[in-house]
Design a protein around this motif. Sequence first.
Motif, short mmCIF file in Angstrom:
data_model
loop_
_atom_site.label_atom_id
_atom_site.label_comp_id
_atom_site.label_asym_id
_atom_site.label_seq_id
_atom_site.Cartn_x
_atom_site.Cartn_y
_atom_site.Cartn_z
N GLN A 1 0.85 -1.19 0.00
CA GLN A 1 0.00 0.00 0.00
C GLN A 1 0.88 1.24 0.00
N GLY A 2 1.98 1.17 0.74
CA GLY A 2 2.97 2.24 0.79
C GLY A 2 4.30 1.69 0.29
N GLN A 3 5.09 1.16 1.24
CA GLN A 3 6.34 0.47 0.93
C GLN A 3 6.48 -0.71 1.87
N PHE A 4 7.10 -1.77 1.39
CA PHE A 4 7.40 -2.90 2.26
C PHE A 4 8.78 -2.69 2.87
N CYS A 5 8.89 -3.01 4.14
CA CYS A 5 10.18 -3.13 4.81
C CYS A 5 10.36 -4.61 5.10
N LEU A 6 11.45 -5.17 4.58
CA LEU A 6 11.75 -6.59 4.74
C LEU A 6 12.84 -6.73 5.80
N ILE A 7 12.52 -7.42 6.87
CA ILE A 7 13.44 -7.59 7.99
C ILE A 7 13.81 -9.08 8.07
N THR A 8 15.07 -9.39 7.81
CA THR A 8 15.53 -10.78 7.88
C THR A 8 15.95 -11.08 9.32
N VAL A 9 15.33 -12.12 9.89
CA VAL A 9 15.52 -12.47 11.30
C VAL A 9 15.83 -13.95 11.43
N ASN A 10 16.83 -14.26 12.28
CA ASN A 10 17.12 -15.63 12.66
C ASN A 10 16.50 -15.84 14.04
N VAL A 11 15.77 -16.93 14.22
CA VAL A 11 15.10 -17.22 15.49
C VAL A 11 15.51 -18.61 15.95
#
Length: 176
Positions: free
Chosen positions: A81-91
């Motif tokens: 809708q606006g912009q995607f922020c992609l956050i790569t996370v190790n869990v």
Amino acid sequence: MRKTTTLALIATGLVALGCGSGTTDNAGSSGGGEGAKGDDKPAKTAKVGQPARDGKFEFTVKSSKCGVAKVGSSMLGDKAQGQFCLITVNVKNIGKKSQLLDGSSQKAYAANGTEYSSDTEAGLYANEEQSTFFNEINPGNQVTGVLVFDIPKNVKLTKLELHDSAFSGGVDVALS
């Protein structure tokens, strides 16, 4: 009929998640493992690349990338809708029992304190190889995936609040 079945399954999953929420151990609800049990010191905010613990999970944010207009393939995907922020996370599960990783429990914040929830549909397209963020993780195992936040184009995320469950206190990770 199909929508009713899907909603019933989701509701059952949320009830089960709520029933297990009281079983979190004190494996470190403070950011970065600062402070011992019973310590009244405030939790430290972790940075990108630093491990941060909440309950049974140890989170390590690997990277963040904003300004993405679409996730997925040319055939199947989701448009921001606006912009995607992609956050790569190790869990990593640091507990003694399996724990459900729920992507919808993760939050992001702008500098002015505005809270953004993760976009679970976009997250499915961003994690095409595996279903990372609604997945049981066994003790000692870890997964890496992408959290997706759909935010306005003029907004910059400054921190994440990562949770081992919908009812945990969470741990903060600074993005800038």
